[in-house]
Design an enzyme around this catalytic site. Structure first.
Site, short mmCIF file in Angstrom:
data_model
loop_
_atom_site.label_atom_id
_atom_site.label_comp_id
_atom_site.label_asym_id
_atom_site.label_seq_id
_atom_site.Cartn_x
_atom_site.Cartn_y
_atom_site.Cartn_z
N HIS A 182 0.83 -1.23 0.00
CA HIS A 182 0.18 0.18 0.12
C HIS A 182 0.87 1.26 0.03
CE1 HIS A 182 -3.25 -2.24 -0.27
NE2 HIS A 182 -4.30 -1.36 0.30
N LYS A 231 -15.32 3.80 4.22
CA LYS A 231 -15.36 5.01 3.62
C LYS A 231 -16.76 5.26 3.21
CE LYS A 231 -13.40 7.07 -0.47
NZ LYS A 231 -14.07 6.53 -1.26
#
Length: 883
Positions: free
Chosen positions: A138, A546
């Site tokens: 990531h 999210k």
């Protein structure tokens, strides 16, 4: 307990002192004095001195452009050193390790004390252990590889300095080495100049294997074996290695156009090359060690007359020749040369295993067990864990890419437009083609570049040696046809085996529909025949949080898992849940043990498969000793979750969670999606726009270049809010919902949930951790320095919400202050704050200067830009989780 911290504190202050001397040597006394003044002001500001807090702000605002970078670097490097000291503390005899008796031993004793568990049951649970860690690149591993190597060496110095019997001259030598390492780090640029390519990311993953896991995994298995022998009188079979490593680096193409079929092919070859390289080193050691003559008739028959004098060495030398030939062929392939495959090319693990195991059995039979169980056993275990591929890779692609490819194909064939068909028509077409004996792809078809890429990727999978690709993950999976489409594309590429295909359910709606989708798939006879009783499903943590906020997302994840477990159990299917967790709370990160025990009963029956992301890989597997400790924690948690599963939640608790979920999701979306001021506020109060400039990962920060919050990837979204210390995604909506349920007279029920239901207590624990890291005065300072006055009321509203949320969480958890039950983490946060606060204040100042210059149409000052990047990296180190 304080003694335990004093060792950590003294290491931190010793490293700080050496860093100070380095700064003085490099830049002179006045810069060091400036840094020291700021540090003292920060310490006293933290202790509640408002005058000093004001002075801290003024001092940092008044730094000249020449002073910005040295000050930012001083605090950033200090935090890297503090993290290193803390990492050492977690494994040092004076630190965590001292108060942390072996986790596996503790688990085994706990299990043995349960009257309902027989030793045989525990043994069976151990034998069915399965742990697969999926390493992902990531864009949050901010620290450069060269600096990581230096920090590993600093760690080694700390370990040697801990030795009581060390002679003075050795002590002086070690201190000199520490000074050299810290000076090298200071004079190294901590920010990458170029974005890493997917191949660079894969190499970073191989470096973790070589530097840590290669030694850590056999050490962990020795530890596990020792504890099992001691507590259950049971020895692990040689071939039993419950841990595997897979990687997304070079395989994850979701939203990353830089990962192509050619890149995946290259990374697969590179991975095999690295495996031959590491096994050659092992075999070299065994050639020198296994000089014994006595062998069983079976082994002598295997080596023939030629090898009878030194049978073990003879076998090892043969294996060495095969490894060298394999390595040379792979090297040529990596250079783009097409060579015929050499005689004896190693492609399967058995080819490595058989000669080694033959030696092992012969040594055991001839009374040389002590030798068999030395380096040879470690190598055998590495063959099982890493083998010929070293790390397997997952392929990940978004569902719409497959739909578009099939749409283009059906239009070319003149049979309609697959993309516009109903789900039932898509399924009928896919099943018909999957059952058909003739190929579907026409020979002379010239598809678009996008479709060609999807087909080429399937081709790479079909050509790779079986076992080198672990699974095909479909992101944004919504329907059964999404899964069947991938099986059809793989069939067309000529794949000769049933590749595990895992749908990834990641938005709130998709999680809620996950069970329906899987139920429909399992009702298709062809599909049931293909999967042979095994199914993998991936649960997305970051995108659901999210999309709906952390409370609604975590409940949807729990319910989806719960329903899938029950459906698969009924259908007689072994389900592997693949958890896409991140390092930070908004991406599902929680201390491993708590997180695993908070899942629905039965969720670990098919083993644990979980992503380990970016910076967390270094914190959990950066050193062999830490690898042992992390793998042991997972082992203990899996055994406990399978043998002592958490209770099924009461119906009334489920109803409360439904209620909390709706209230928190409405509030979260009310701000994030519906409040017109929210996006402009987010863009100005955080370094979101500036983060795009950081050359972090190989994938873009946005799925689409324009668009609001929904087009941002989950990681930059969380990263940005972590930087300004409001930590918004990790709590927004949760506390308000809890408050509402308390007002409805259900506080005692919430307290019972906190006491008796691991899922709920883990949620609250994670909220406490976030609140402990958040800081309202800093968030407010960002507003004052960066945000248009018309948006200040929104910032105030959000900060007030957080204050209210903290009160309600403490009331339900019956705690007087945050992190009361984890003093070690609270201590660690306090220790860092003194160094992170100046970086936050400085970052707000730098953002202000950089944006001012942009507004006035000036070129950005490179000193400001560079210092800004350093503060971003430093705060990430201070928060210990980026995005």
């Amino acid at each position: 307990m304080n003694e335990q911290y004093s060792a950590l504190r003294s290491n931190v202050s010793m490293l700080g002192k050496v860093l100070g001397e380095t700064i003085k040597d490099a830049l002179g006394e006045h810069i060091l004095e400036r840094v020291e003044t700021i540090r003292k002001l920060s310490k006293s500001s933290r202790a509640g001195n408002d005058a000093n807090r004001q002075e801290l702000l003024t001092t940092l605002q008044n730094l000249s452009n020449d002073e910005l970078l040295p000050v930012a670097r001083a605090f950033s490097q200090f935090l890297n050193l503090a993290n290193t000291a803390e990492q050492y503390h977690s494994i040092s005899p004076k630190g965590e390790a001292a108060s942390n008796p072996e986790v596996i031993a503790r688990t085994l004793r706990k299990l043995k004390n349960q009257p309902e568990l027989s030793e045989d049951t525990i043994k069976k649970a151990v034998e069915s252990l399965s742990l697969e860690l999926v390493l992902t690149a990531h864009p949050t591993e901010i620290t450069r590889r060269t600096l990581i190597h230096k920090m590993v060496e600093v760690n080694a110095c700390l370990k040697q300095l801990d030795n009581k019997d060390i002679a003075d001259y050795e002590h002086n030598q070690l201190m000199r080495r520490l000074r050299q390492l810290i000076a090298q780090s200071w004079h190294t640029d901590e920010i990458r100049k170029l974005r890493p390519s997917p191949v660079d990311e894969a190499k970073w993953g191989f470096a973790v294997v070589e530097n840590s896991l290669w030694q850590g995994v056999p050490n962990y298995l020795r530890e596990l074996n020792e504890q099992l022998e001691e507590n259950l009188g049971y020895k692990l079979p040689v071939e039993f290695v419950p841990v595997r490593f897979t990687s997304w680096m070079g395989g994850d193409r979701d939203g990353n156009p830089n990962v192509t079929a050619d890149i995946t092919r290259h990374v697969l070859l590179l991975s095999r090359w690295k495996a031959t390289d590491l096994f050659l080193k092992d075999i070299q050691v065994l050639v020198s060690e296994l000089s014994m003559v006595e062998a069983t008739p079976e082994l002598l028959a295997l080596v023939g007359e030629e090898g009878a004098a030194e049978p073990y060495r003879y076998l090892m030398k043969n294996l060495r020749s095969r490894l060298m030939a394999t390595q040379a062929w792979l090297e040529a392939r990596l250079k783009g040369e097409e060579l015929p495959k050499p005689e004896g090319l190693l492609t399967q693990n058995e080819e490595l295993w058989e000669p080694l195991y033959a030696c092992y059995q012969s040594l055991q039979a001839c009374g040389m067990g002590i030798i068999a169980n030395g380096d040879l056993l470690d190598t055998l275990r590495r063959v099982k864990c890493f083998g010929v591929p070293l790390v397997r890779i997952d392929i990940r692609q978004e569902s719409t890419r497959h739909t578009e490819a099939l749409g283009e194909l059906t239009r070319y064939l003149g049979i309609g437009d697959y993309e516009s068909w109903s789900e039932a028509d898509k399924q009928a077409f896919l099943i018909r083609e999957l059952n058909s004996k003739r190929p579907l792809l026409p020979r002379n078809w010239q598809p678009s570049a996008e479709t060609r890429e999807v087909l080429d990727t399937c081709q790479v999978i079909a050509e790779a040696p079986q076992g080198s690709i672990a699974a095909y993950v479909i992101s944004m999976a919504k329907t059964p046809s999404d899964v069947l489409a991938v099986h059809l594309l793989l069939k067309e590429a000529g794949i000769g085996f049933a590749m595990p295909v895992a749908p990834l359910f990641e938005t709130l709606d998709d999680l809620n529909n996950a069970n329906d989708v899987m139920t429909q798939l399992l009702n298709i006879d062809w599909y049931r025949g293909l999967i042979q009783g095994k199914q993998m499903v991936m649960i997305g943590y970051s995108d659901s949080a999210k999309d709906a906020g952390v409370m609604a997302a975590s409940w949807a994840q729990y319910q989806a898992q719960d329903a899938l477990i029950k459906t698969c159990e009924k259908a007689g299917i072994e389900l592997t849940l693949f958890h896409g967790r991140g390092g930070s709370i908004g991406r599902g990160g929680a201390p491993a043990h708590a997180a695993l025990l908070s899942q629905p009963p039965g969720s670990l029956k098919g083993g644990l498969r979980v992503t380990e992301q970016g910076e967390m890989i270094r914190f959990k597997y950066g050193l062999p000793e830490i690898t042992v400790s992390s793998l042991s924690l997972y082992t203990g948690a899996i055994l406990e979750a399978n043998l002592l599963p958490p209770p099924e939640p009461k119906e009334s608790w489920r109803r409360i969670m439904d209620e909390l979920s709706v209230i928190s999701c409405d509030l979260y979306r009310g701000y994030v999606r519906e409040n017109k001021d929210f996006v402009p506020y987010f863009r100005s109060a955080t370094p979101e726009q500036e983060l795009g400039k950081l050359p972090l990962g190989s994938r873009p920060a946005k799925r689409r270049p324009t668009g609001g919050v929904e087009s941002l990837r989950a990681i930059p979204w969380i990263f940005a809010w972590t930087q300004n210390r409001l930590m918004l995604p990790a709590w927004l909506g949760a506390g308000t919902a809890l408050q509402k349920v308390v007002e409805d007279g259900k506080q005692s029920e919430l307290e019972a949930m906190c006491r008796d239901w691991p899922f709920f207590s883990t949620r609250l624990g994670m909220l406490e951790m976030v609140f402990a890291k958040a800081d309202l005065w800093l968030a407010e300072y960002y507003d004052q320095r960066l945000v248009d006055k018309t948006l200040w009321p929104l910032g105030k509203e959000l900060r007030n919400l957080q204050e209210e949320d903290i009160k309600v969480v403490l009331a339900i958890a019956n705690d007087s202050h945050l992190m009361a039950d984890l003093p070690w983490i609270a201590e660690s946060i306090q220790l860092r704050n003194i160094y992170t606060d100046p970086l936050n204040v400085l970052q707000a100042e730098l953002l202000h200067r950089s944006r001012q210059a942009e507004k006035e149409g000036q070129e950005p000052d490179p000193r400001v830009e560079q210092a800004l990047m350093v503060t971003i990296a430093g705060i990430a180190a201070g928060m210990r989780n980026t995005g």
